[in-house]
Motif scaffolding. Structure first.
Motif, PDB file in Angstrom:
ATOM      1  N   GLN A  12       0.742  -0.836   0.102  1.00  0.00           N
ATOM      2  CA  GLN A  12      -0.195  -0.270  -0.149  1.00  0.00           C
ATOM      3  C   GLN A  12       0.723   1.321  -0.267  1.00  0.00           C
ATOM      4  N   GLN A  13       2.175   1.150   0.455  1.00  0.00           N
ATOM      5  CA  GLN A  13       2.913   2.287   0.852  1.00  0.00           C
ATOM      6  C   GLN A  13       3.690   2.423  -0.421  1.00  0.00           C
ATOM      7  N   LEU A  16       0.967   3.536  -2.901  1.00  0.00           N
ATOM      8  CA  LEU A  16       0.787   5.705  -2.599  1.00  0.00           C
ATOM      9  C   LEU A  16       2.110   5.978  -3.190  1.00  0.00           C
ATOM     10  N   LYS A  19       1.379   6.909  -6.818  1.00  0.00           N
ATOM     11  CA  LYS A  19       0.286   7.574  -7.045  1.00  0.00           C
ATOM     12  C   LYS A  19       1.300   9.289  -6.902  1.00  0.00           C
ATOM     13  N   GLN A  20       1.603   9.533  -5.436  1.00  0.00           N
ATOM     14  CA  GLN A  20       2.062  10.917  -4.717  1.00  0.00           C
ATOM     15  C   GLN A  20       3.272  11.119  -6.456  1.00  0.00           C
TER      16      GLN A  20
END
Length: 97
Positions: A12-13, A16, A19-20
């Motif tokens: 998940q990290q 993310l 995406k960032q």
């Protein structure tokens, strides 16, 4: 079991983070486009001022001081004149700092 949760959290990290990174790239692209547009407008304004100065030089035989009124007559578009005046004011501020 704890290692499965840890792996899931790491995934998940990582997602993310991807995406960032995409968002940051989009922001950089937008800023770059804005800067290119500002440079394009600045060049346009400099060309307008140069053509006005050249016209004044040809008409008077010397390079006269430019008044806002003379410039206003030369540029008969209100919006363009206001933008040009703002550009000139900004350039004067840059020169003083």
């Amino acid at each position: 079991m704890a290692s499965e949760k840890l792996t899931k959290l790491e995934q998940q990290q990582a997602e993310l983070q991807r995406k960032q990174d995409k968002i940051k790239a989009k922001i950089r692209a937008i800023k770059s486009k804005e800067q290119a547009e500002k440079r394009k407008k600045a060049t346009h304004y400099k060309v307008l001022l140069g053509s006005f100065a050249l016209r004044s030089f040809i008409d008077c035989g010397e390079l006269p001081l430019v008044s806002a009124e003379q410039l206003r007559k030369f540029i008969n578009d209100d919006k363009k004149f206001d933008e040009l005046k703002s550009f000139i004011d900004d350039e004067i501020k840059k020169g003083k700092s």
